[in-house]
Design a protein around this motif. Sequence first.
Motif, PDB file in Angstrom:
ATOM      1  N   ALA A 117       1.179  -1.548  -0.122  1.00  0.00           N
ATOM      2  CA  ALA A 117       0.239   0.073  -0.087  1.00  0.00           C
ATOM      3  C   ALA A 117       0.224   0.562   0.069  1.00  0.00           C
ATOM      4  N   GLU A 118       0.186   2.245  -0.611  1.00  0.00           N
ATOM      5  CA  GLU A 118       1.606   3.155  -0.263  1.00  0.00           C
ATOM      6  C   GLU A 118       1.230   3.712   0.868  1.00  0.00           C
ATOM      7  N   GLY A 119       2.749   4.325   0.915  1.00  0.00           N
ATOM      8  CA  GLY A 119       3.189   4.942   2.717  1.00  0.00           C
ATOM      9  C   GLY A 119       4.226   3.525   3.414  1.00  0.00           C
ATOM     10  N   GLN A 120       3.580   2.579   2.675  1.00  0.00           N
ATOM     11  CA  GLN A 120       4.397   0.680   3.084  1.00  0.00           C
ATOM     12  C   GLN A 120       5.521   0.923   2.546  1.00  0.00           C
ATOM     13  N   VAL A 121       6.746   0.475   3.985  1.00  0.00           N
ATOM     14  CA  VAL A 121       8.035   0.839   3.305  1.00  0.00           C
ATOM     15  C   VAL A 121       8.537  -0.588   3.376  1.00  0.00           C
ATOM     16  N   LEU A 122       9.035  -0.736   2.135  1.00  0.00           N
ATOM     17  CA  LEU A 122      10.000  -2.131   1.441  1.00  0.00           C
ATOM     18  C   LEU A 122      11.717  -2.100   1.943  1.00  0.00           C
ATOM     19  N   LYS A 123      11.681  -3.036   2.685  1.00  0.00           N
ATOM     20  CA  LYS A 123      13.194  -3.606   3.724  1.00  0.00           C
ATOM     21  C   LYS A 123      14.713  -3.662   2.792  1.00  0.00           C
ATOM     22  N   LEU A 124      15.096  -2.978   2.206  1.00  0.00           N
ATOM     23  CA  LEU A 124      16.893  -3.085   1.449  1.00  0.00           C
ATOM     24  C   LEU A 124      17.397  -4.194   2.272  1.00  0.00           C
ATOM     25  N   ASP A 125      18.614  -4.872   1.937  1.00  0.00           N
ATOM     26  CA  ASP A 125      19.243  -5.834   2.511  1.00  0.00           C
ATOM     27  C   ASP A 125      20.798  -4.538   2.389  1.00  0.00           C
ATOM     28  N   ARG A 126      20.453  -2.984   2.285  1.00  0.00           N
ATOM     29  CA  ARG A 126      21.326  -2.864   2.846  1.00  0.00           C
ATOM     30  C   ARG A 126      21.452  -1.769   4.098  1.00  0.00           C
ATOM     31  N   GLY A 127      22.746  -1.165   4.938  1.00  0.00           N
ATOM     32  CA  GLY A 127      22.916  -0.460   5.308  1.00  0.00           C
ATOM     33  C   GLY A 127      22.582   0.759   5.284  1.00  0.00           C
TER      34      GLY A 127
END
Length: 102
Positions: A58-68
Motif C-alpha cells: 500500500a502507499e506509504g508502506q516501507v520495503l526493507k532493502l538488504d543494505r544499511g
Amino acid sequence: MNMTRVESIQFEELDETSATGEKPMVKRDVDALGHVAVQLDVVVGNAVSTIGELFQMAEGQVLKLDRGLDELLELRLNGKTFARGQLVASGDHFGIKIVELA
C-alpha cells in the motif's frame, strides 16, 4: 588467427580536484568511444518478495532493502559493478560521490 590489441587504462589517484570533476580519472583519449551508449545503474539495495506481497503493498508502506544506511551504493555499467559511492545532495538533486573503483 585474429589478434586483438588490448591497452591498459591508467587511473589517477583520487584527490580533491578529481572528486570535483576538474581532472579526468582516466588518462586516455576516448573520442573514438564517445558515441557508444551504455546503461548506467545505481544500486541502492535489493529486496526479495513474493508476487502476493507486492500486490498487497500500500502507499506509504516501507520495503526493507538488504543494505544499511552507511553502506556504499554500487554503480553498474551494463550490469557490471565498476565503482562504489556515497549518496550526496547536489543542489536539488541526488548525486553519487565515487569513493572506490572496482
